[in-house]
Enzyme design. Structure first.
Site, PDB file in Angstrom:
ATOM      1  N   GLN A  88      11.499  -2.409  11.566  1.00 22.13           N
ATOM      2  CA  GLN A  88      12.557  -2.998  12.261  1.00 22.13           C
ATOM      3  C   GLN A  88      13.497  -3.668  11.424  1.00 22.13           C
ATOM      4  OE1 GLN A  88      12.447  -6.717  14.947  1.00 22.13           O
ATOM      5  NE2 GLN A  88      13.265  -5.193  16.558  1.00 22.13           N
ATOM      6  N   SER A  89      14.808  -3.052  11.457  1.00 20.64           N
ATOM      7  CA  SER A  89      15.801  -3.748  10.604  1.00 20.64           C
ATOM      8  C   SER A  89      16.143  -5.227  11.036  1.00 20.64           C
ATOM      9  CB  SER A  89      16.934  -2.752  10.493  1.00 20.64           C
ATOM     10  OG  SER A  89      18.023  -3.133   9.721  1.00 20.64           O
ATOM     11  N   HIS A 105       0.855  -1.283   0.107  1.00 19.95           N
ATOM     12  CA  HIS A 105       0.064   0.028  -0.095  1.00 19.95           C
ATOM     13  C   HIS A 105       0.836   1.302   0.137  1.00 19.95           C
ATOM     14  CE1 HIS A 105      -3.779  -1.973   0.259  1.00 19.95           C
ATOM     15  NE2 HIS A 105      -3.060  -2.988   0.859  1.00 19.95           N
ATOM     16  N   ARG A 106       0.894   1.926  -1.202  1.00 23.77           N
ATOM     17  CA  ARG A 106       2.146   2.833  -1.340  1.00 23.77           C
ATOM     18  C   ARG A 106       1.675   4.148  -0.640  1.00 23.77           C
ATOM     19  NH1 ARG A 106       1.439   1.252  -7.642  1.00 23.77           N
ATOM     20  NH2 ARG A 106      -0.415   0.835  -6.517  1.00 23.77           N
ATOM     21  N   ARG A 160      -8.504  -5.130   2.575  1.00 26.09           N
ATOM     22  CA  ARG A 160      -7.971  -6.173   3.417  1.00 26.09           C
ATOM     23  C   ARG A 160      -8.763  -6.630   4.264  1.00 26.09           C
ATOM     24  NH1 ARG A 160      -3.406  -7.869   0.454  1.00 26.09           N
ATOM     25  NH2 ARG A 160      -2.326  -6.171  -0.291  1.00 26.09           N
ATOM     26  N   ARG A 204      -8.391   8.569   3.778  1.00 23.46           N
ATOM     27  CA  ARG A 204      -8.627   7.861   2.399  1.00 23.46           C
ATOM     28  C   ARG A 204      -8.054   6.677   2.213  1.00 23.46           C
ATOM     29  NH1 ARG A 204      -7.995  11.254  -3.431  1.00 23.46           N
ATOM     30  NH2 ARG A 204      -9.387  10.155  -4.533  1.00 23.46           N
ATOM     31  N   ASN A 224      -3.554   7.938   5.823  1.00 25.11           N
ATOM     32  CA  ASN A 224      -4.565   9.052   5.784  1.00 25.11           C
ATOM     33  C   ASN A 224      -5.997   8.300   5.778  1.00 25.11           C
ATOM     34  OD1 ASN A 224      -5.513   9.098   3.088  1.00 25.11           O
ATOM     35  ND2 ASN A 224      -3.551  10.237   2.555  1.00 25.11           N
ATOM     36  N   ARG A 238      19.242  -5.931   9.739  1.00 26.87           N
ATOM     37  CA  ARG A 238      20.480  -5.750   9.313  1.00 26.87           C
ATOM     38  C   ARG A 238      21.194  -5.350  10.681  1.00 26.87           C
ATOM     39  NH1 ARG A 238      22.153  -1.655   4.993  1.00 26.87           N
ATOM     40  NH2 ARG A 238      23.998  -2.950   4.999  1.00 26.87           N
TER      41      ARG A 238
END
Ligand SMILES: Cc1cc2nc3c(=O)[nH]c(=O)nc-3n(C[C@H](O)[C@H](O)[C@H](O)COP(=O)(O)OP(=O)(O)OC[C@H]3O[C@@H](n4cnc5c(N)ncnc54)[C@H](O)[C@@H]3O)c2cc1C
Length: 235
Positions: free
Chosen positions: A93-94, A85-86, A175, A166, A164, A96
């Site tokens: 959380q990484s 969802h862009r 979903r 919308r 937001n 790496r």
């Protein structure tokens, strides 16, 4: 196993802010006058106005209200779907920089596995073997960013993310459909419960097409939700 979601921050008085922004488009009043008027409206009048706004397709005023969530115990299977969802902002959380497995094999167990003792044994054995291999690789000096390749897809993750209003309606429509994957449905349902507390009018009706209108699925599940209460009552 279900993830744990909290609402960290949100736009205050989101219902009346969105209504004020929309009224500005149709009125000669100043933003300050319209905001004052909007905050004095009864809930029913405000709800009617917001429902009309949504029905008309004038959705951009909903972008003024934003909601920031914290989630723990979500699998990377589900987080991969979430970040598709862009129109949202994410911090995850990484693997790496953070060493995994400090408190055992933190893998989300699907209900189809946890309800089947034989399947659960196989699942746990493999999760623990993956963690052992990860730890052995780290002990050999392999960096965590490379050792993590051996960890399962169901490994738990943590995120902070902002959407937001919308985008949230869009997210809930996709979903909360019964055809979506079970874990992201559970995440979306917890999020919807939280935003309905702070913005009850904006989210009075929100969810899959069976709740907001007619089912739009090519392959319907055959078990449409009766209404919002039915949708929210599920686990
Ligand atoms: C049941 C289900 C099954 C799925 N299965 C798969 C699968 O098998 N494989 C797979 O790859 N994905 C799959 N997805 C993911 C799906 O394709 C979307 O990537 C995801 O649902 C995000 O939706 P979105 O792009 O509408 O939302 P967002 O990214 O949140 O965008 C919201 C809206 O903004 C607009 N928008 C955003 N970016 C653009 C852009 N670049 N150009 C034009 N308009 C834009 C669109 O109107 C979009 O609907 C599945 C999703 C669901 C719900």
């Amino acid at each position: 196993m279900s993830c744990n979601v909290i609402l960290l921050e949100h736009t205050p008085r989101a219902d009346s802010l969105v209504a004020a922004a929309a009224r500005l488009c149709y009125s000669g009043g100043t933003a300050g006058e319209l905001a004052a008027r909007s905050s004095e409206e009864t809930d029913e009048a405000q709800a009617r106005f917001l429902a009309g706004l949504w029905k008309s397709g004038h959705h951009s005023p909903l972008e003024h209200a934003s909601f920031t969530f914290g989630v723990d115990g979500l699998s990377r299977v589900a987080s991969h779907q979430l970040v598709r969802h862009r129109v949202a902002s994410y911090s995850q959380q990484s693997q790496r920089y953070v060493k995994m497995g400090q408190s055992g094999a933190a893998v989300v167990t699907p209900p189809s596995v946890s309800s089947n003792p034989q399947a659960l044994l196989i699942f746990q054995r493999q999760a623990e073997a993956s963690l052992s291999a990860y730890e052995e690789l780290c002990a050999l000096g392999v960096p965590a960013e490379d050792a993590r390749f051996i960890l399962p897809h169901g490994w738990e993750t943590r995120l902070v993310f902002t959407m937001n209003a919308r985008e949230l309606h869009h997210f809930f429509a996709l979903r909360l459909c019964r055809r979506a994957q079970w874990e992201i449905q559970s995440l979306a349902r917890q999020m919807l419960r939280l935003v309905r507390v702070t913005a009850p009018l904006l989210f009075r009706v929100s969810g899959p097409s069976c709740v907001t209108g007619q089912c739009s699925e090519a392959r319907p599940c055959g078990k449409p939700y009766a209404d919002m209460e039915d949708l929210l009552a599920q686990q």
